[in-house]
Scaffold this motif. Structure first.
Motif: not given
Length: 444
Positions: A102-119
């Protein structure tokens, strides 16, 4: 992030979610992303989830698969109510890379350092007690209508509902910011604003990070009614105990607020209402309907109902059916009760079998069809104002009158996002209303 990567969005659930998706999308635009449709190839797919109904939960996995079919290497992020309630479940879905609460969703772009797939799906989710600040948002995807968020969260403790667990305490935008957003929307040639929130009648609570009511919902509608450039304002769902006489009176005299109310009832039986921990009895509900119809005889009134709640006997259900049947309302939104984790209702006795829930739901949906037909018939021969939508559906353009009668006429792109005075003439075989232009002249 400025090489024009592409982002696509899918929104499940309510108008509030749509307004928040639009706000998140604008943050991506600010970072140089190009927004594309969900069926198009994108570098990142964002799914804004809902957990009000069981079906919304189940659809999530299907939507992830849709994205993977278009681009198997795409980064997939989940946000929203289900992401807050059950982040691990979403993270465990094959292909999901990031889950934000809930508190993080509006900061989504901050969590994307690169667009590599995660395991595995990475989770950033707060304790819901931390969701005590407000983020304003509005949607402008549809040229004819915008959803303007004015409030978030809920302090009610309805025994079937997970929204307080997913969205936190009731809190509101500042009056200043709501008015600023409304003016921004008006400047984009959008003709109608729908006010939205979890419990909008509670507006004012939590402004500036405290529990004091600095403004009320009535203050809000008074101020919005004065904003230049808005042709129509529509109140979305509002609790019957928070819909005051003064608000109904203001809408009846308003320049911009339309005579359309959507008021949750949930049950027409007082014993079930008590079990649900609703904050009214059915007598108050019928009083609200009566008050609206006294001042606005042609007002449209929509009703939310939950069928199959624990303890709903056959007699209790018939009590609801008969109560609603006698109410002067226009349509129903019927929800079949589904058990939600961490709600008091799951511990209650008197579980209604699934097949009985389904049958009762079907009965109420049939009643809704009849109610809408009677309401539409009452409007034939009246002069109304219609706002036309921007979609060509099988050769027809559709629109809604101020009192929410859905009309149709052969497709004409020049009508999109225009207001016209019309006379409602007849109900078509599909249940929609045909009309004649009173003056073939655009009002706005």
């Amino acid at each position: 992030m400025n090489d024009r990567k592409k982002v696509a969005f899918y929104t499940l659930g309510c108008k509030l979610n749509f307004s928040e998706t639009s706000t998140i999308a604008r943050s991506f635009k600010d970072e140089g992303f190009e927004r594309v449709g969900f069926s198009e190839k994108a570098d990142i797919y964002v799914i804004n989830t809902c957990s009000v109904t069981e079906n919304a939960d189940k659809r999530f996995e299907t939507i992830v698969k849709q994205a993977q079919k278009v681009n198997s290497n795409a980064f997939i992020a989940a946000v929203g109510c289900y992401a807050q309630l059950k982040p691990q479940e979403l993270a465990d879905v094959n292909g999901v890379d990031l889950v934000l609460g809930a508190t993080e969703k509006f900061k989504l772009t901050d969590y994307i350092n690169d667009l590599s797939k995660n395991d595995f799906g990475e989770i950033h989710s707060c304790e819901i007690d931390e969701a005590d600040f407000y983020v304003g948002s509005y949607s402008i995807g549809d040229r004819t209508r915008a959803f303007l968020k004015v409030q978030d969260g809920c302090d009610y403790k309805c025994t079937y509902c997970t929204i307080p667990l997913a969205r936190g305490i009731s809190r509101s935008d500042t009056m200043q910011n709501v008015l600023k957003n409304a003016k921004e929307i008006a400047s984009k040639n959008i003709k109608e604003i729908v006010l939205t929130g979890v419990n909008i009648g509670d507006y004012g609570k939590g402004e500036f990070g405290n529990k004091k009511h600095d403004h009320t919902f009535l203050d809000l509608v008074k101020e919005l009614d004065e904003v230049e450039g808005i042709e129509r304002l529509r109140i979305s769902s509002i609790e019957p105990n928070l819909l005051k006489d003064e608000t109904i009176d203001l809408v009846s005299k308003s320049r911009t607020f339309v005579p359309h109310f959507h008021i949750p009832l949930q049950s027409g039986n007082n014993k079930i209402l008590k079990k649900m921990k609703r904050r009214y009895m059915r007598e108050l509900y019928s009083d609200r309907v009566r008050k609206i119809k006294e001042l606005m005889p042609d007002a449209c009134i929509g009703v939310d109902l939950i069928v199959g709640f624990p303890g709903e006997t056959k007699d209790y259900f018939l009590d609801t059916y008969n109560f609603v049947n006698e109410l002067d309302i226009s349509y129903l939104h019927v929800f079949t009760y589904s058990e939600r984790d961490n709600t008091l209702a799951t511990k209650m006795s008197g579980v209604v079998p699934a097949n009985v829930r389904s049958k009762r739901s079907k009965m109420l949906r049939g009643l809704s069809v009849k109610k809408r037909r009677v309401f539409y018939e009452s409007q034939i021969g009246t002069i109304r104002t219609v706002l036309f939508e921007n979609e060509n559906k099988e050769g027809y353009i559709h629109g809604f009158t101020e009192n929410y009668v859905k009309v149709k006429t052969p497709w004409n792109p020049e009508l999109v996002n225009t207001l016209h005075e019309i006379e409602l003439t007849k109900i078509d075989d599909d249940g929609l209303v045909r009309f004649e232009f009173v003056k073939n002249q655009v009002l706005v």
